[in-house]
Design a protein around this motif. Structure first.
Motif, PDB file in Angstrom:
ATOM      1  N   VAL A 175      51.649 -17.883  29.424  1.00 31.79           N
ATOM      2  CA  VAL A 175      51.347 -19.292  29.175  1.00 31.79           C
ATOM      3  C   VAL A 175      51.944 -20.107  30.318  1.00 31.79           C
ATOM      4  O   VAL A 175      53.147 -20.046  30.571  1.00 31.79           O
ATOM      5  N   VAL A 176      51.099 -20.824  31.028  1.00 32.36           N
ATOM      6  CA  VAL A 176      51.511 -21.554  32.231  1.00 32.36           C
ATOM      7  C   VAL A 176      51.582 -23.047  31.917  1.00 32.36           C
ATOM      8  O   VAL A 176      50.605 -23.618  31.420  1.00 32.36           O
ATOM      9  N   PRO A 177      52.701 -23.693  32.208  1.00 34.99           N
ATOM     10  CA  PRO A 177      52.844 -25.112  31.853  1.00 34.99           C
ATOM     11  C   PRO A 177      51.940 -26.042  32.648  1.00 34.99           C
ATOM     12  O   PRO A 177      51.377 -26.977  32.094  1.00 34.99           O
ATOM     13  N   ASP A 178      51.798 -25.826  33.951  1.00 35.31           N
ATOM     14  CA  ASP A 178      50.950 -26.688  34.777  1.00 35.31           C
ATOM     15  C   ASP A 178      49.690 -25.910  35.123  1.00 35.31           C
ATOM     16  O   ASP A 178      49.483 -25.479  36.254  1.00 35.31           O
ATOM     17  N   MET A 179      48.820 -25.744  34.122  1.00 28.90           N
ATOM     18  CA  MET A 179      47.709 -24.817  34.260  1.00 28.90           C
ATOM     19  C   MET A 179      46.648 -25.299  35.244  1.00 28.90           C
ATOM     20  O   MET A 179      46.015 -24.492  35.929  1.00 28.90           O
ATOM     21  N   TYR A 180      46.446 -26.593  35.347  1.00 28.75           N
ATOM     22  CA  TYR A 180      45.427 -27.081  36.279  1.00 28.75           C
ATOM     23  C   TYR A 180      45.851 -26.811  37.723  1.00 28.75           C
ATOM     24  O   TYR A 180      45.034 -26.423  38.551  1.00 28.75           O
ATOM     25  N   LYS A 181      47.138 -26.952  37.994  1.00 28.90           N
ATOM     26  CA  LYS A 181      47.626 -26.611  39.326  1.00 28.90           C
ATOM     27  C   LYS A 181      47.476 -25.108  39.574  1.00 28.90           C
ATOM     28  O   LYS A 181      47.120 -24.681  40.675  1.00 28.90           O
ATOM     29  N   HIS A 182      47.729 -24.318  38.540  1.00 31.81           N
ATOM     30  CA  HIS A 182      47.599 -22.866  38.701  1.00 31.81           C
ATOM     31  C   HIS A 182      46.142 -22.484  38.943  1.00 31.81           C
ATOM     32  O   HIS A 182      45.853 -21.535  39.677  1.00 31.81           O
ATOM     33  N   LEU A 183      45.236 -23.224  38.335  1.00 32.81           N
ATOM     34  CA  LEU A 183      43.808 -22.991  38.580  1.00 32.81           C
ATOM     35  C   LEU A 183      43.488 -23.212  40.057  1.00 32.81           C
ATOM     36  O   LEU A 183      42.778 -22.418  40.683  1.00 32.81           O
ATOM     37  N   TRP A 184      44.011 -24.288  40.622  1.00 34.39           N
ATOM     38  CA  TRP A 184      43.843 -24.568  42.046  1.00 34.39           C
ATOM     39  C   TRP A 184      44.502 -23.484  42.894  1.00 34.39           C
ATOM     40  O   TRP A 184      43.973 -23.071  43.920  1.00 34.39           O
ATOM     41  N   SER A 185      45.659 -23.038  42.458  1.00 35.16           N
ATOM     42  CA  SER A 185      46.387 -22.013  43.197  1.00 35.16           C
ATOM     43  C   SER A 185      45.589 -20.709  43.242  1.00 35.16           C
ATOM     44  O   SER A 185      45.499 -20.051  44.290  1.00 35.16           O
ATOM     45  N   LYS A 186      44.982 -20.341  42.108  1.00 35.56           N
ATOM     46  CA  LYS A 186      44.153 -19.137  42.069  1.00 35.56           C
ATOM     47  C   LYS A 186      42.917 -19.311  42.952  1.00 35.56           C
ATOM     48  O   LYS A 186      42.467 -18.373  43.611  1.00 35.56           O
ATOM     49  N   PHE A 187      42.362 -20.524  42.970  1.00 35.25           N
ATOM     50  CA  PHE A 187      41.231 -20.812  43.859  1.00 35.25           C
ATOM     51  C   PHE A 187      41.646 -20.582  45.313  1.00 35.25           C
ATOM     52  O   PHE A 187      40.899 -19.992  46.103  1.00 35.25           O
ATOM     53  N   MET A 188      42.839 -21.016  45.656  1.00 34.03           N
ATOM     54  CA  MET A 188      43.360 -20.801  47.006  1.00 34.03           C
ATOM     55  C   MET A 188      43.428 -19.302  47.321  1.00 34.03           C
ATOM     56  O   MET A 188      43.048 -18.872  48.419  1.00 34.03           O
ATOM     57  N   LEU A 189      43.898 -18.516  46.365  1.00 38.72           N
ATOM     58  CA  LEU A 189      43.936 -17.070  46.562  1.00 38.72           C
ATOM     59  C   LEU A 189      42.540 -16.500  46.779  1.00 38.72           C
ATOM     60  O   LEU A 189      42.304 -15.733  47.709  1.00 38.72           O
ATOM     61  N   ASN A 190      41.594 -16.877  45.898  1.00 44.56           N
ATOM     62  CA  ASN A 190      40.233 -16.355  45.999  1.00 44.56           C
ATOM     63  C   ASN A 190      39.592 -16.688  47.338  1.00 44.56           C
ATOM     64  O   ASN A 190      38.919 -15.843  47.946  1.00 44.56           O
ATOM     65  N   VAL A 191      39.788 -17.909  47.789  1.00 43.59           N
ATOM     66  CA  VAL A 191      39.240 -18.320  49.080  1.00 43.59           C
ATOM     67  C   VAL A 191      39.763 -17.409  50.188  1.00 43.59           C
ATOM     68  O   VAL A 191      39.016 -17.013  51.092  1.00 43.59           O
ATOM     69  N   GLY A 192      41.025 -17.031  50.098  1.00 38.39           N
ATOM     70  CA  GLY A 192      41.616 -16.175  51.113  1.00 38.39           C
ATOM     71  C   GLY A 192      41.238 -14.720  50.965  1.00 38.39           C
ATOM     72  O   GLY A 192      40.596 -14.134  51.835  1.00 38.39           O
ATOM     73  N   VAL A 193      41.580 -14.124  49.842  1.00 39.51           N
ATOM     74  CA  VAL A 193      41.451 -12.660  49.727  1.00 39.51           C
ATOM     75  C   VAL A 193      40.004 -12.213  49.550  1.00 39.51           C
ATOM     76  O   VAL A 193      39.572 -11.220  50.154  1.00 39.51           O
ATOM     77  N   ASN A 194      39.224 -12.908  48.716  1.00 32.89           N
ATOM     78  CA  ASN A 194      37.845 -12.461  48.488  1.00 32.89           C
ATOM     79  C   ASN A 194      37.047 -12.450  49.788  1.00 32.89           C
ATOM     80  O   ASN A 194      36.348 -11.482  50.103  1.00 32.89           O
ATOM     81  N   GLN A 195      37.144 -13.536  50.531  1.00 37.43           N
ATOM     82  CA  GLN A 195      36.330 -13.657  51.734  1.00 37.43           C
ATOM     83  C   GLN A 195      36.839 -12.758  52.862  1.00 37.43           C
ATOM     84  O   GLN A 195      36.053 -12.172  53.604  1.00 37.43           O
ATOM     85  N   THR A 196      38.146 -12.622  52.965  1.00 32.78           N
ATOM     86  CA  THR A 196      38.714 -11.776  54.015  1.00 32.78           C
ATOM     87  C   THR A 196      38.294 -10.321  53.835  1.00 32.78           C
ATOM     88  O   THR A 196      37.826  -9.666  54.773  1.00 32.78           O
ATOM     89  N   VAL A 197      38.481  -9.802  52.629  1.00 32.36           N
ATOM     90  CA  VAL A 197      38.134  -8.397  52.393  1.00 32.36           C
ATOM     91  C   VAL A 197      36.624  -8.189  52.543  1.00 32.36           C
ATOM     92  O   VAL A 197      36.173  -7.160  53.046  1.00 32.36           O
ATOM     93  N   ALA A 198      35.841  -9.203  52.162  1.00 33.21           N
ATOM     94  CA  ALA A 198      34.387  -9.084  52.276  1.00 33.21           C
ATOM     95  C   ALA A 198      33.950  -8.991  53.734  1.00 33.21           C
ATOM     96  O   ALA A 198      33.181  -8.093  54.106  1.00 33.21           O
ATOM     97  N   VAL A 199      34.425  -9.891  54.588  1.00 35.90           N
ATOM     98  CA  VAL A 199      33.944  -9.900  55.973  1.00 35.90           C
ATOM     99  C   VAL A 199      34.514  -8.726  56.769  1.00 35.90           C
ATOM    100  O   VAL A 199      33.901  -8.283  57.746  1.00 35.90           O
ATOM    101  N   HIS A 200      35.663  -8.213  56.357  1.00 35.45           N
ATOM    102  CA  HIS A 200      36.225  -7.050  57.032  1.00 35.45           C
ATOM    103  C   HIS A 200      35.739  -5.737  56.413  1.00 35.45           C
ATOM    104  O   HIS A 200      36.116  -4.655  56.898  1.00 35.45           O
ATOM    105  N   GLU A 201      34.925  -5.845  55.348  1.00 30.92           N
ATOM    106  CA  GLU A 201      34.377  -4.666  54.680  1.00 30.92           C
ATOM    107  C   GLU A 201      35.479  -3.635  54.411  1.00 30.92           C
ATOM    108  O   GLU A 201      35.376  -2.462  54.753  1.00 30.92           O
TER     109      GLU A 201
END
Length: 306
Positions: A175-201
């Motif tokens: 249970v996360v107290p500042d969940m909307y910020k955590h949502l943004w934080s996870k978005f930041m992760l996805n932007v980094g890791v999903n796209q990086t691993v995809a373009v580097h195959e």
């Protein structure tokens, strides 16, 4: 408020993972997988497997009249969200709690437009290293669901009900107290890791070690960090360090959903990731060159699909 019935819409990696886990612990029929007739026929003919074991799912089509679920979990891709919202209309009642495990920062608001924000808890799925190939899912780390109210209320009736249910079902959660910020934080992760691993195959192992791929991932995350300040939800280097620690624990052979999409020649969620970053960058006059490169490279890959 006690959770006894659950409906899941979307049998991607997360839907299979959590659906299989719950199906082994809930009475038959109290866990419902919502899918159209064509998908149900396919699932029944080809079956669905999780870590080599055949999943025993109870399927419900959107047209069937059922008692509203106590909990509805959205696990579709972003492009399938509108169809999923329509599909679960018979599963939403006065006291239904809704969790959306979609990537991005907008699905809760979109679902709330139809069913009301009062039914929604903000949620992100993190820490899993699941790989789905056709109808088979494999994973080493189940990860967990982080959830909470947007307003940092830790002990609301909805939060307590979901926490009690997850305890009973042995579902890892926080249970996360500042969940909307955590949502943004996870978005930041996805932007980094999903796209990086995809373009580097590649896979998680590629970004767990020092090198060009890891540097590119962190640079893309920092572009989101700059934009978050403009949006009034300031992320920091500590948030990046948090996700680097999470990534360090994943199976090196695992890979995020976008990399799996590229590998299977499926259209990805690039608009949800770098597409969103580019639009916000233009809005705030913030340069986002790494995400621009990601966007162009992934679009180029997808342009070669048949």
């Amino acid at each position: 408020m006690t959770i006894k019935t659950v409906s899941i819409v979307g049998l991607g990696a997360l839907g299979i993972l959590f659906g299989h886990h719950l199906s082994k612990r809930m009475p038959k029929g109290s866990l419902r997988i919502v899918a159209d007739k064509g998908r149900v026929e396919k699932y029944r003919n080809e079956h669905v497997y999780c870590n080599g074991k055949r999943c025993d799912f109870h399927f419900i089509t959107p047209e069937e009249i059922v008692e509203p679920a106590d909990l509805v979990l959205f696990t579709v891709k972003n492009e399938g969200l509108n169809d999923a919202i329509h599909a679960v209309r018979n599963h939403i009642g006065k006291n239904t709690i809704i969790l959306s495990a979609l990537n991005g920062i907008t699905s809760e608001a979109v679902i709330g437009e139809t069913y009301g924000m009062d039914k929604i808890l903000y949620c992100v799925a993190q820490g899993m290293d699941a790989v789905k190939v056709k109808n088979e899912l494999t994973y080493e780390n189940m990860g967990m669901l982080c959830f909470g109210e947007r307003n940092a209320e830790m002990n609301s009736e909805k939060v307590q009900a979901v926490a009690a249910f997850f305890d009973e079902m042995s579902v890892p959660y926080e249970v996360v107290p500042d969940m909307y910020k955590h949502l943004w934080s996870k978005f930041m992760l996805n932007v980094g890791v999903n796209q990086t691993v995809a373009v580097h195959e590649s896979n998680y192992g590629e970004i767990q070690k020092a090198g060009k791929a890891r540097d590119m991932m962190i640079a893309a995350m920092r572009e989101v960090m700059l934009l978050s300040e403009k949006e009034g939800i300031p992320l920091t280097e500590e948030d990046i360090d948090y996700w680097l620690e999470v990534l360090s624990k994943l199976s090196p052979e695992g890979k995020p959903s976008m990399a799996q999409d590229v590998e299977a020649k499926r259209y990805s969620e690039v608009e949800l990731f770098s597409g969103t970053v580019l639009k916000m960058g233009e809005k705030h006059g913030v340069s986002t060159p790494v995400n621009k490169e990601f966007y162009e490279r992934i679009k180029a890959i997808e342009s070669n699909y048949n």
